[in-house]
Design a protein around this motif. Structure first.
Motif, short mmCIF file in Angstrom:
data_model
loop_
_atom_site.label_atom_id
_atom_site.label_comp_id
_atom_site.label_asym_id
_atom_site.label_seq_id
_atom_site.Cartn_x
_atom_site.Cartn_y
_atom_site.Cartn_z
N ASP A 33 0.83 -1.21 0.00
CA ASP A 33 0.00 0.00 0.00
C ASP A 33 0.86 1.26 0.00
O ASP A 33 0.70 2.15 -0.82
N ILE A 34 1.78 1.30 0.96
CA ILE A 34 2.56 2.52 1.15
C ILE A 34 4.03 2.16 1.28
O ILE A 34 4.40 1.26 2.04
N ARG A 62 -0.75 -1.84 4.45
CA ARG A 62 0.49 -2.60 4.26
C ARG A 62 1.61 -1.59 3.99
O ARG A 62 1.49 -0.76 3.09
N VAL A 63 2.66 -1.67 4.78
CA VAL A 63 3.73 -0.67 4.68
C VAL A 63 5.08 -1.36 4.48
O VAL A 63 5.40 -2.32 5.19
N VAL A 64 5.85 -0.88 3.51
CA VAL A 64 7.24 -1.32 3.38
C VAL A 64 8.13 -0.12 3.66
O VAL A 64 7.99 0.94 3.05
N LEU A 65 9.03 -0.30 4.63
CA LEU A 65 9.93 0.77 5.06
C LEU A 65 11.33 0.41 4.57
O LEU A 65 11.88 -0.62 4.95
N ILE A 66 11.88 1.26 3.71
CA ILE A 66 13.15 0.91 3.06
C ILE A 66 14.29 1.79 3.57
O ILE A 66 14.15 3.02 3.66
N GLU A 67 15.39 1.17 3.93
CA GLU A 67 16.52 1.87 4.53
C GLU A 67 17.79 1.47 3.77
O GLU A 67 18.01 0.29 3.50
N VAL A 104 8.09 -1.83 12.94
CA VAL A 104 7.97 -3.27 12.65
C VAL A 104 6.91 -3.87 13.58
O VAL A 104 6.06 -4.66 13.15
N ALA A 105 6.96 -3.47 14.86
CA ALA A 105 5.98 -3.99 15.81
C ALA A 105 4.56 -3.59 15.41
O ALA A 105 3.61 -4.31 15.66
N ALA A 106 4.44 -2.42 14.77
CA ALA A 106 3.11 -1.96 14.34
C ALA A 106 2.66 -2.65 13.06
O ALA A 106 1.53 -2.46 12.62
N GLY A 107 3.56 -3.43 12.46
CA GLY A 107 3.17 -4.20 11.28
C GLY A 107 3.87 -3.80 10.00
O GLY A 107 3.62 -4.39 8.95
N ALA A 108 4.73 -2.82 10.04
CA ALA A 108 5.45 -2.42 8.83
C ALA A 108 6.55 -3.42 8.52
O ALA A 108 7.07 -4.08 9.42
N GLU A 109 6.88 -3.53 7.25
CA GLU A 109 7.94 -4.45 6.85
C GLU A 109 9.20 -3.64 6.59
O GLU A 109 9.21 -2.73 5.75
N ALA A 169 2.30 12.51 7.54
CA ALA A 169 2.36 11.95 6.18
C ALA A 169 1.78 10.54 6.16
O ALA A 169 0.99 10.19 5.28
N GLY A 170 2.15 9.74 7.17
CA GLY A 170 1.64 8.37 7.24
C GLY A 170 0.13 8.35 7.39
O GLY A 170 -0.57 7.59 6.73
N GLN A 171 -0.38 9.24 8.28
CA GLN A 171 -1.82 9.29 8.50
C GLN A 171 -2.56 9.76 7.24
O GLN A 171 -3.57 9.17 6.84
N SER A 172 -2.00 10.81 6.60
CA SER A 172 -2.66 11.35 5.42
C SER A 172 -2.66 10.35 4.27
O SER A 172 -3.64 10.22 3.54
N ALA A 173 -1.53 9.63 4.11
CA ALA A 173 -1.45 8.65 3.04
C ALA A 173 -2.50 7.56 3.25
O ALA A 173 -3.20 7.14 2.31
N ALA A 174 -2.62 7.11 4.51
CA ALA A 174 -3.60 6.07 4.81
C ALA A 174 -5.02 6.56 4.56
O ALA A 174 -5.84 5.86 3.95
#
Lengths: 111, 433, 266
Positions: free
Chosen positions: B5-6, B28-33, B117-122, B327-332
């Protein structure tokens, strides 16, 4: 009481004391995971015409070294990936700047 | 169907908060570092004000890996030989609900990313984002990375990729990049026993000190800072980029000179450098900010130049965390509403405008320029310390000079015209209003 | 068939004293081993199973390996302070069904390279340790050929058939990058956990090294100077070097008798 005798009486060393670092020692305090491919390239031809050479003074990792023939020698290995060099560079196209491959480059520990 | 999703690019304070907020909203969130772990590329000038985390992580202060709580906040003016220090202490800041804290960013940012990650982001580390994907209509709908098979599609991309934000630039959100809007921060982490730090800075337990310095940067426009961690002290300078080379002094030499200043040297005597670091800072506030919304894209944190460098207030991590969260809230929200175009994502801009994120920047719009102006940089520290020097120097048998006389004489000595002084004072008063 | 790769969870930044999940990884030698295992498996359609010994944090290296193409991951929940022989025995139990077991020659955290040898001994597998060059077969039936590093710059050429433990140097291969989708899938991979309750291997108590006592004949000479010279003079070689040509059994007996004579064996 004079300053010297006061210091002697209190076992205080003169002036400030800390070890002065060589630049190499300074850089060695940071961890760099070095990739075989350079993430920044410098076009030596552009540098030959450059009079300001901002990068030589500004780069916090001291990666830009002027050579005797008027060029710039550049090493990418100990780069902090800060972006200062391309920001201060006056010669369009002299510096090609990207981040290193994921997982490589600077790894800070206690910043 | 998109891969996720995001996508949040960059697991710094902005990115992790964006990921937490979006994941909590059920996306569904993917966090890329790009670093091997979150925080590994990050460095700053000292204090995190995590109040904004109350909303996302109510008990953050029980778990966040902080070093010390700031109970002494100082602003120091340095001339070549003198130092004027305005120091405020409040032990209340060192108790719940707390105020500001020092932390190592590789610790703090990693912890915050683990909350995502604990909140469900990958969380995917060691991956550099190389560009944006667009659909047939030109809307952003994903990213390219330097991994094999590295394209990833999503409804919204949130760019939290830091001060150099190549994503915001690629999306055309920055008008032009002007080096004079940026400063270079360089820092030494110095090792000293905790008991020595406690004694020298007059604190105990996990109480900490933050000193912001004007002057002492060897004639280069900028400032300095010193703050305490548990068993290290950080000393650094912030240097305005263009003409950094005019003084022919390299960044580490400017730190060395600051460390030798008679007001600083006794604090750090005997300390050993255990880490040297550098990072760019978006310093110019509102005047350099990019557009923060495009079709399918939001920008937050340093990537959006949301860093407040207003003299006595120097904040960034809190602005990053807040903008990331919004930003996260608005995107959702936009996804749920089925409209992720720029128009659908405008709730983000609205939220920034309604809260401290842009309100503080609007109020203090002129301050960053004032602080980095030549007069404030090169004339005022000497002027002010000169006044204090003479006020408290007892020249008996001569009587004390009147304060007005000292002011006039010191102003002339510093070469500041009355007009400029009045104008700067007004700008300051108006700006800090 | 199943191919195993043993990965040691170590500090990737070379600081052996920091045990922090963020700075952990696996050595270049282990990376090369994984790369070879993946290459072999591509040719033969074998399954690759990666194994590590350590706490929960060590699962990160397993997920990393899964992301790069391994199919299964096993973590042996064991205190890493155990002796190499104990660790090797635990690993051997977990990989006993495998045909090839790939390892790094030794890890970069003061590793001695003993675990691969112990695993081979435990399983009675052939061992090809410390390889510097590996040529994988093109056909399923042909052996892996390899060069092994010996002392003095010498190389030993090996053909590896059947069940074997192979350890490789870090410079032999560069590990492939994981695909993005591979990494995302690896995050969801189930890691099998093996708990080791019984430590069967008895490790002898270690003590400080002390050379064995040996009898030294009293020096013979007319003057004191001669006698002192006899035991201290280094200008003339008086080594034990002797070249003999014997059948293996006789050669071994001679070596043992000489060692006994020189005091190395009691």
């Amino acid at each position: 009481m004079s300053l010297e005798s006061l210091r002697a009486a209190n076992n205080i060393e003169r002036d400030t004391t800390w070890a002065e670092l060589s630049f190499q020692e300074r850089i060695d305090t940071a961890e760099f995971r070095i990739h075989e491919r350079a993430h920044i390239t410098v076009n030596g031809d552009s540098c030959r015409g450059c009079t300001t050479r901002e990068c030589v003074v500004a780069c916090p990792a001291n990666l830009f070294v002027p050579t005797s023939d008027g060029g710039i020698l550049f090493n990418y290995e100990n780069c902090f990936e800060c972006g200062t060099c391309y920001m201060v560079c006056n010669e369009a196209g002299a510096i090609t700047w990207t981040y290193p491959e994921g997982g490589y480059g600077i790894v800070f520990h206690r910043t | 169907m998109t891969d996720t999703d995001i996508i949040v690019v960059g697991a710094g304070p902005a990115g992790s908060c964006a990921a937490i907020a979006a994941a909590k909203a059920g996306k569904r969130v993917v966090l890329i570092e790009r670093g091997p772990f979150p925080g590994s590329k990050n460095m700053y000038g000292g204090v995190i004000y995590p109040r904004i985390l109350d909303e996302l992580i109510p008990d953050w202060f029980e778990h966040a890996p902080i070093q010390r709580w700031i109970v002494r906040r100082s602003t120091m003016l340095l001339s070549d030989t003198g130092a004027l220090n305005i120091d405020y202490r409040s032990n209340a800041w060192g108790q719940a609900p707390y105020n500001g804290a020092t932390a190592y960013r590789p610790d703090f940012d990693n912890w915050l990313a683990q909350q995502a990650v604990a909140a469900g982001a990958e969380l995917i580390c060691s991956t550099t984002v190389t560009g944006l994907l667009r659909d047939a209509q030109g809307r952003i709908n994903g990213i390219t990375t330097d991994r094999p098979d590295g394209d990833l599609t999503a409804s919204v991309v949130i760019a939290c990729d830091g001060v150099n934000s190549f994503i915001a630039k690629e999306a055309g959100l920055y008008k032009a990049v002007d080096a004079s809007n940026y400063t270079l921060g360089v820092k030494e982490t110095l090792s000293l026993p905790k008991s020595v730090i406690d004694e020298r800075f007059g604190v105990r337990d996990n109480q900490g000190v933050d000193i912001e310095i004007l002057g002492g940067t060897s004639g280069v426009n900028g400032g300095g800072f010193i703050y305490t961690n548990l068993d290290t002290i950080a000393v650094g300078v912030v240097l305005k980029l263009p003409k950094l080379s005019a003084q022919k002094k390299r960044p580490e030499e400017i730190i060395a000179e600051l460390k030798r200043h008679p007001a600083i040297a006794p604090l750090i005597e005997g300390a050993e450098v255990i880490e040297y670091s550098a990072h760019l800072i978006p310093e110019a506030g509102l005047d350099m900010m990019p557009k923060m919304v495009a079709d399918g894209l939001l920008v937050a944190g340093d990537a959006a130049a949301l860093c407040l460098a207003a003299g006595i207030w120097l904040e960034g991590v809190n602005f990053a965390m807040a903008s990331g969260m919004y930003a996260g809230q608005s995107a959702a929200q936009a996804m749920t509403a089925g409209n992720t175009t720029a128009a659908g994502l405008q709730t983000y801009t609205k939220k920034l405008n309604e809260t401290f994120v842009l309100k503080d920047h609007k109020k203090l719009r002129k301050i960053p320029h004032l602080v980095l102006s030549d007069r404030v940089q090169h004339k005022y520290p000497g002027f002010v310390t000169g006044i204090v020097e003479r006020m408290f120097r007892v020249e008996n048998p001569h009587p004390k000079p009147g304060v007005r006389r000292i002011l006039r004489e010191e102003r002339k000595k510093a070469g500041i015209s009355l007009m400029d002084l009045v104008r700067d004072a007004l700008t300051g008063l108006k700006g800090f209003g | 068939m199943t191919i195993a790769v043993c990965l040691k969870w170590i500090n990737a930044s070379g600081q052996t004293d920091i045990d922090d999940d963020r700075f952990m990884g696996f050595s270049y030698a282990d990376q090369a081993a994984l790369e070879y295992a993946l290459r072999v498996a591509e040719n033969t359609n074998d399954e690759v199973i990666v194994v590590t010994a350590g706490p929960v944090g060590a699962e990160a290296v397993l997920r990393d390996a899964i992301a790069r193409g391994a199919q299964r991951a096993v973590r042996i929940d064991i205190d890493r302070s155990h002796d190499s022989a104990v660790i090797a025995q635990a690993i051997a139990q977990a990989v006993s069904h495998c045909s090839l077991i790939w390892c790094g020659d030794y890890s970069s955290d003061r590793g001695s390279g003993s675990v691969p040898a112990f695993i081979a001994a435990q399983l009675s597998f052939a061992q090809a340790l410390g390889l510097v060059d590996i040529v994988l077969p093109t056909g399923a039936q042909s052996p892996i050929t390899a060069l092994r590093r010996l002392d003095g710059g010498r190389r030993e050429q090996l053909e590896i058939r059947g069940q074997a433990v192979i350890s490789v140097e870090g410079s032999t291969a560069r590990l492939r990058r994981a695909s993005l989708k591979g990494s995302m899938a690896a995050n969801k991979q189930v890691i099998e956990i093996v708990t080791v309750n019984q430590v069967a291997v008895e490790t002898p108590p270690t003590r400080a090294y002390r050379p064995r006592a040996r009898a030294v004949a009293a020096p013979v000479g007319n003057s004191a100077l001669d006698r002192v010279r006899q035991i201290t003079d280094t200008s003339t070689a008086k080594g034990h070097g002797e070249t003999v040509h014997l059948e293996p059994r006789e050669a071994a007996e001679l070596i043992v008798s000489k060692l006994r004579e020189w005091g190395y064996q009691s």
